[in-house]
Design a protein around this motif. Sequence first.
Motif, PDB file in Angstrom:
ATOM      1  N   TYR A   1      37.180 -18.572  47.509  1.00 52.69           N
ATOM      2  CA  TYR A   1      37.963 -19.553  48.278  1.00 52.69           C
ATOM      3  C   TYR A   1      38.380 -20.759  47.439  1.00 52.69           C
ATOM      4  O   TYR A   1      39.546 -21.136  47.399  1.00 52.69           O
ATOM      5  N   GLY A   2      37.402 -21.352  46.756  1.00 51.25           N
ATOM      6  CA  GLY A   2      37.691 -22.569  45.989  1.00 51.25           C
ATOM      7  C   GLY A   2      38.715 -22.328  44.895  1.00 51.25           C
ATOM      8  O   GLY A   2      39.567 -23.172  44.616  1.00 51.25           O
TER       9      GLY A   2
ATOM     10  N   VAL B   1      42.181 -21.819  46.627  1.00 55.41           N
ATOM     11  CA  VAL B   1      42.753 -23.007  47.237  1.00 55.41           C
ATOM     12  C   VAL B   1      43.199 -23.994  46.158  1.00 55.41           C
ATOM     13  O   VAL B   1      44.108 -24.780  46.357  1.00 55.41           O
TER      14      VAL B   1
ATOM     15  N   ARG C   1      29.601 -20.318  45.777  1.00 55.21           N
ATOM     16  CA  ARG C   1      30.939 -20.749  46.194  1.00 55.21           C
ATOM     17  C   ARG C   1      31.262 -22.116  45.604  1.00 55.21           C
ATOM     18  O   ARG C   1      32.375 -22.356  45.126  1.00 55.21           O
ATOM     19  N   ALA C   2      30.264 -23.002  45.612  1.00 56.37           N
ATOM     20  CA  ALA C   2      30.480 -24.335  45.044  1.00 56.37           C
ATOM     21  C   ALA C   2      30.625 -24.262  43.520  1.00 56.37           C
ATOM     22  O   ALA C   2      31.405 -25.006  42.929  1.00 56.37           O
TER      23      ALA C   2
ATOM     24  N   TYR D   1      28.094 -12.972  56.751  1.00 54.44           N
ATOM     25  CA  TYR D   1      27.063 -13.151  57.772  1.00 54.44           C
ATOM     26  C   TYR D   1      26.053 -12.012  57.785  1.00 54.44           C
ATOM     27  O   TYR D   1      25.045 -12.082  58.470  1.00 54.44           O
TER      28      TYR D   1
ATOM     29  N   SER E   1      30.863  -8.680  55.354  1.00 56.80           N
ATOM     30  CA  SER E   1      30.862 -10.052  55.885  1.00 56.80           C
ATOM     31  C   SER E   1      29.703 -10.854  55.306  1.00 56.80           C
ATOM     32  O   SER E   1      28.595 -10.343  55.145  1.00 56.80           O
TER      33      SER E   1
ATOM     34  N   ASP F   1      35.488 -13.130  49.299  1.00 60.78           N
ATOM     35  CA  ASP F   1      36.457 -14.161  49.705  1.00 60.78           C
ATOM     36  C   ASP F   1      35.810 -15.537  49.814  1.00 60.78           C
ATOM     37  O   ASP F   1      36.462 -16.554  49.592  1.00 60.78           O
TER      38      ASP F   1
ATOM     39  N   PRO G   1      28.513 -20.223  55.237  1.00 64.80           N
ATOM     40  CA  PRO G   1      29.586 -19.382  54.688  1.00 64.80           C
ATOM     41  C   PRO G   1      30.747 -19.306  55.667  1.00 64.80           C
ATOM     42  O   PRO G   1      30.563 -19.476  56.868  1.00 64.80           O
ATOM     43  N   PHE G   2      31.940 -19.067  55.123  1.00 60.70           N
ATOM     44  CA  PHE G   2      33.094 -18.836  55.993  1.00 60.70           C
ATOM     45  C   PHE G   2      32.966 -17.458  56.627  1.00 60.70           C
ATOM     46  O   PHE G   2      32.345 -16.570  56.053  1.00 60.70           O
ATOM     47  N   PRO G   3      33.586 -17.253  57.788  1.00 58.52           N
ATOM     48  CA  PRO G   3      33.561 -15.904  58.396  1.00 58.52           C
ATOM     49  C   PRO G   3      34.475 -14.953  57.650  1.00 58.52           C
ATOM     50  O   PRO G   3      35.437 -14.443  58.203  1.00 58.52           O
ATOM     51  N   LYS G   4      34.203 -14.775  56.382  1.00 63.03           N
ATOM     52  CA  LYS G   4      35.001 -13.897  55.527  1.00 63.03           C
ATOM     53  C   LYS G   4      34.032 -13.019  54.750  1.00 63.03           C
ATOM     54  O   LYS G   4      32.824 -13.123  54.908  1.00 63.03           O
ATOM     55  N   THR G   5      34.570 -12.192  53.870  1.00 63.59           N
ATOM     56  CA  THR G   5      33.688 -11.358  53.056  1.00 63.59           C
ATOM     57  C   THR G   5      32.995 -12.217  52.001  1.00 63.59           C
ATOM     58  O   THR G   5      33.389 -13.355  51.742  1.00 63.59           O
TER      59      THR G   5
END
Lengths: 329, 261
Positions: free
Chosen positions: B117-118, B121, B170-171, B156, B154, B113, B106-110
């Motif tokens: 993301y995808g 973007v 996310r994908a 994480y 987060s 988010d 995962p990105f270091p985001k919530t």
Amino acid sequence: MGASAETLTGKPAPGGKGQVRTFFRRLRNGDEIAHIFTLVFALTILLLACLLVYELYAHSAVSRHKFGWSFLLSRSWDPVLERFGALPFIYGTIVTSVIALLIAVPLGVGGAIFLAEFAPTKMSDGLTFIVELLAAVPSVIFGLLGIFIIIPIMRESVDPFLQSHFGWLPLFQGPVYGVGFLTAGVVLSIMIVPFILSISREVLLAVPAEQREAALALGATRWESTWQAVVPYARVGILGSIFLALARALGETMAVTMVIGGTPSISSSLFAPGYSIASVIADQFTEATGQAYLQSLIELGLALFVLTIILNGLARLLILATTKRGTAH
Amino acid sequence: MEDEALGKPPQARSAKIQVSHLDFYYGSVQALYNVSLAVPQNQITALIGPSGCGKSTFLRTLNRMSETVRHTSVEGEILLDGENIFSVDLVALRRRVGMVFQRPNPFPKTVFDNVAYGLRVNGGTRGAALADAVEASLRRAALWDEIKDKLHKSAYALSGGQQQRLCIARALAVNPEVLLLDEPCSALDPISTAKIEELMFTLQENCTLVIVTHSMQQAARVSSHTGFFLLGRLLEFNETNILFKRPGRKETEDYITGRFG
């Protein structure tokens, strides 16, 4: 513990003797020795820091008693009347450091992104080596560079340009001398760029490839994956490099002394000559006559120490705050 | 023999991805030799083989992620719905062919988010539509009920298994037609693994899945077709139950019975 000694050595180790034997066995293994030695080293460093603060504090007693807290807020610096105040120097230190960061952060971080993400490996390694060499150049050399190259450029080109285009800002008004806050900031920025660039590049290279690929796999472009996935992941390390550079800028002495102008004044104009804490100490320590004068300089040293600690503390808080949220922006 | 085995799956169902005579090189080192394979639509295809056999490399060519490694080159043809993937726009291709990685990344985001993301973007989706899309993706990944109260924490803070399902969500957010999974369960415990396998079953209704796995049990459990790679070659490709019960080649049999690898 005794039992483990027994099983490991294969000999019986009865009662209290076993404990002693365990200690000596560990001593032989080196664990205890390593423990003691490293502890001593760590304590020595701590002790040195404490000693430093104590010395600065003790040897500034006269100044502290004479001026009290007003020392920090007073603008006068008059060796004849023996009236001393730290404000112009604190101002000069902060202003030059801020200018240096404003120039060095985009240069350093931008360069690091290019070297880590876009440049071919050989070119990246070569350029980084050259940039890191800059960090090893003695600061007096940067001072000479400032005097012979940067001051003329500032006086003849940069300052007049800023004055004619941004002269409506108080920052860029008043007479141009060549020496001054802006020139000192520019010289400082050249000195701290290598730190930001070199460390940021290492941090960016350490970002796991999966972070970049995760963004690419979602249809991000190369730049989007760099700016939105790689850089945020590395932000704590990049911030760290910036704070290290700031600490360096705050304490830099020689090069700043050579180009800042040596005038204890507070001016809104960046063209005006000024002074920083480190440079005034270096400049005037040998000629300081009288206890009040000498001890005021030492108290300035104490002020610089505290200023550095405060700024580093703020930096840590900033890192903590951004890390806790776990969000990139 | 070999061609006959390779020809079977696409006849049974239409091929989503058709790979023909694929060679792949890292610098001068050849990693894939003449790989031809048809990935059947709306099914799960598993790729197995010992470490370094080229199965991950092969997977990464399917969305051209292999190109992120410098000095690589590829020869041959990969058709996605009959269209050569090397001539289409890279960003558009990767939006159609999503990917889930070995370790949860995962990105270091919530949480929100990450899933958004995808969509962000790729432009367009905002506000309520974005929130709906994020919820839908998390539901498809069977994660919504567990983390609907943690959307703005987060990513994480989630467990490893939840992080991996978040990466799947996310994908899924960009509605990929194909989802590539590169050993998605190798860092997870058995319960999280079971959840992800279950999830893969439900996803194949709308999506074609290709999974690289080191676990032969996993390949046997989830996939309809399995390919066996060895030393950069696709030695055997067949329906999973045939490949596991009556492997056509000695090497395949040795590998799936645990005699090497």
